[in-house]
Design an enzyme around this catalytic site. Structure first.
Site, short mmCIF file in Angstrom:
data_model
loop_
_atom_site.label_atom_id
_atom_site.label_comp_id
_atom_site.label_asym_id
_atom_site.label_seq_id
_atom_site.Cartn_x
_atom_site.Cartn_y
_atom_site.Cartn_z
N THR A 194 -0.74 36.42 13.02
CA THR A 194 0.44 36.37 13.87
C THR A 194 1.37 37.50 13.49
O THR A 194 1.54 37.82 12.30
CB THR A 194 1.17 35.01 13.73
OG1 THR A 194 2.33 34.98 14.55
CG2 THR A 194 1.56 34.73 12.29
N GLU A 343 1.95 28.75 12.98
CA GLU A 343 1.79 28.12 11.68
C GLU A 343 1.65 26.60 11.75
O GLU A 343 1.35 25.95 10.74
CB GLU A 343 2.99 28.48 10.78
CG GLU A 343 3.05 29.94 10.40
CD GLU A 343 3.68 30.86 11.45
OE1 GLU A 343 3.96 32.03 11.13
OE2 GLU A 343 3.90 30.40 12.59
N LYS A 453 25.72 36.66 18.35
CA LYS A 453 27.02 36.31 17.75
C LYS A 453 28.08 37.22 18.37
O LYS A 453 28.16 38.41 18.07
CB LYS A 453 26.98 36.51 16.23
CG LYS A 453 28.26 36.06 15.51
CD LYS A 453 28.42 34.54 15.55
CE LYS A 453 29.64 34.10 14.75
NZ LYS A 453 29.48 34.29 13.29
N TRP A 458 28.47 31.55 19.02
CA TRP A 458 27.02 31.70 19.11
C TRP A 458 26.60 31.54 20.55
O TRP A 458 26.87 30.52 21.18
CB TRP A 458 26.31 30.65 18.25
CG TRP A 458 26.48 30.86 16.77
CD1 TRP A 458 27.28 30.17 15.93
CD2 TRP A 458 25.82 31.83 15.97
NE1 TRP A 458 27.18 30.64 14.66
CE2 TRP A 458 26.29 31.66 14.65
CE3 TRP A 458 24.89 32.85 16.25
CZ2 TRP A 458 25.83 32.47 13.59
CZ3 TRP A 458 24.45 33.63 15.20
CH2 TRP A 458 24.92 33.45 13.90
#
Length: 559
Positions: A194, A343, A453, A458
């Site tokens: 990956t 994963e 940001k 956010w």
């Protein structure tokens, strides 16, 4: 762990390990005459499939492949790849599913890093092999894969030295009986690589037990809970996610244990995908949003509305926007989302509508269907802040998703430093910021590296893309944050418009401004600039490549 009392064992008792060969064995019990189809070129039933898997095992062992050796495969999605899922692993060897969309240099790195011993390669990828073959350090043997059967490799152009034969010809001459052995269920089964934001690709690996347990979770969630209608006698499965990428999300193992009809499309071509969808009666697929958008936008799609209304599609890899979901649902497609990562093998959550939610009108279900889903069976998922403290599952608080499952990878191959970073504090860190509701819905806010940001706030790039997807005429969008002296960062948007539309940045901003004034959108969600492009850069597995977009925009805007 606490001290417990273990059950006593009789000396002659045998506890069968959880092995991939056990998944294969189930395919012969109940529906052995169902078919496995490759494009419009090949079809077989599960009886023949099992024989071919055993023929492959005989070929590999005859070529000297031993338990623990690594067999690399470079092929399109095919029946041959499915045979490798079982034939390679069930002899105790390791299957390396090579990402053929990486650059030749990256492919070389992964093959050397994985210490491949033998390579099975489709003739379409011979130019790549010819460019790197002299630099491979561990490969001893090559087998050619082709849609033709070559008895004489001299008839194939570009075949370098070291090839011992062609796949179909070798299988034809091999016995169709092979007694797959028992071995420890924690035996290494698969490896793939990956790519991240920095450094070389990372080797992710899984054991037989992990892949067996992931299959059991899919069996429970998708069938037991009917998260997708993959359960009836008429269901037909076709992956539109590369088999080199997380084992096509584990669905080929699920389809095989169920002896479901499987259809493999080879190279992804819109016309072939639609043809197989119609002629083979495909009812279930999974893909990234890019592929779905390609199919939904195809003029041919409108001609097959009746067939599309039987099709269920699970979207993962990237966020499913409401605009794309609505376009798919307008064609009658049963569209839902799932969430996971390489994963985690990969499934962590899938959309599940409970009794009250599934009675809602379709337009009211879009918000739920575009979420990351409800946490899957046997998955322990939490939210964690930057200090390592858990965050409340109240549907509002944000934190990084951290997980434990029976199938998550234990690290990265030969990379202890990045493996330790992945498993900080005993939890696997996904890098995704999200909220989790009290009733177990996961709502992704953004990747930690993609959250913008700006002005002390956010801003989710995924939320901004979702808003832009609902603007009429927008086919695709991508939003990234770029440095700003005053606000820290500001959002920039790339947009691909649908044919026949003449959108302008000013017009889109005017629409966003009206939403801001109505209180439907926060002021920080107004992009500084909107740029129209012919296509949006993608990674090797079809995800939006925001790392590349940021780099190119910085060079273009801040030379």
């Amino acid at each position: 762990m606490i001290q417990t009392k273990l059950i006593p064992r009789t000396s002659e008792a045998f506890e069968p390990p959880m092995l991939i060969k056990n998944i294969l064995a189930e395919s012969l019990k109940y529906e052995p005459h169902r078919e496995i189809v490759y494009r419009d070129l090949f079809r077989m039933n599960y009886i023949e499939f099992n024989k071919r898997v055993r023929r492959l095992a005989n070929v590999l062992t005859g070529l000297g492949v031993k338990p623990g050796d690594t067999v690399a495969v470079l092929d399109w999605d095919s029946h041959r790849y499915l045979e490798c899922f079982f034939g390679v692993t069930s002899i105790g060897a390791i299957l390396h599913t090579v990402n053929v969309r990486l650059s030749p240099a990256q492919i070389l790195y992964t093959m050397n890093h994985a210490q491949d011993n033998i390579v099975l390669i489709h003739e379409d990828f011979l130019p790549i092999l010819n460019a790197i073959k002299d630099q491979l350090t561990t490969v001893e043997t090559f087998v050619l894969i082709s849609d033709k059967v070559y008895t004489d490799l001299n008839a194939v152009g570009q075949v370098p030295a070291g090839f011992v034969g062609e796949y179909e010809a070798l299988l034809r001459d091999a016995p169709d009986q092979f007694d797959f052995p028992y071995f420890d269920e924690n035996t290494w089964a698969t490896t793939f690589y990956t790519t991240g934001t920095t450094g070389n690709p990372k080797g992710v690996y899984f054991s037989h037990r992990q892949l067996f347990m992931h299959t059991m979770s899919l069996l429970t969630y998708l069938i037991g809970y009917e998260a997708l209608p993959f359960k009836s006698r008429t269901d037909v499965y076709m992956p539109i996610t590369p088999m080199f990428h997380v084992h096509a999300w584990g669905f080929p193992f699920l389809a095989t244990i169920m002896a479901a009809k499987q259809v493999y499309p080879g190279r992804y071509e819109p016309e072939m995908l639609l043809k197989l969808l119609v002629t083979e009666g495909v009812t279930l697929s999974h893909c990234v949003p890019t592929i779905l958008n390609m199919l939904v936008s195809s003029p041919t799609a409108q001609k097959f509305r009746d067939q599309l209304s039987r099709w269920s599609v699970l979207i993962g890899g990237s966020a499913l926007t409401k605009g794309l979901a609505k376009a798919a649902m307008d064609l009658g497609i049963n569209i839902t989302s799932g969430y996971g990562m390489s994963e985690t093998a990969p499934i962590l959550s899938v959309v599940y509508l409970n009794d009250s939610e599934r009675t809602l009108p379709l337009d009211e279900q879009i918000d739920l269907r575009t979420r990351a889903g409800r946490i899957a069976p046997f998955v322990e998922a939490r939210l964690m802040d930057d200090t390592g403290q858990f965050v409340a599952h109240d549907g509002q608080s944000l934190g990084e998703i951290v997980v434990r499952t029976p199938w998550t990878t234990q690290g990265y191959y030969n990379d202890d430093e990045r493996g330790a970073e992945l498993w900080r504090n005993g939890w696997l860190h996904t890098g995704d910021v999200a909220s989790i509701t009290p009733d177990h819905w996961v709502v992704i806010a953004d990747r930690t590296k993609d959250v913008i940001k700006t002005g002390g706030e956010w801003v989710s790039s995924l939320d901004m893309e979702d808003v832009l997807s609902q603007v009429e005429g927008v086919a695709e969008s991508a939003v990234v944050g770029l440095p700003d002296e005053r606000w820290g960062e500001r959002p920039y948007a790339l947009i691909v418009q649908k044919p026949g539309y003449d959108l302008t940045a000013e017009g889109i901003k005017a629409r966003l401004q009206s939403q801001i004034e109505r209180g439907e959108l926060h002021k920080w969600y107004m992009p500084d600039r909107i740029l129209f492009v012919s296509e949006i850069p993608k990674t090797s597995v079809g995800k939006i490549d925001k790392k590349r977009i940021r780099a190119e925009l910085k060079e273009q805007i801040f030379p």
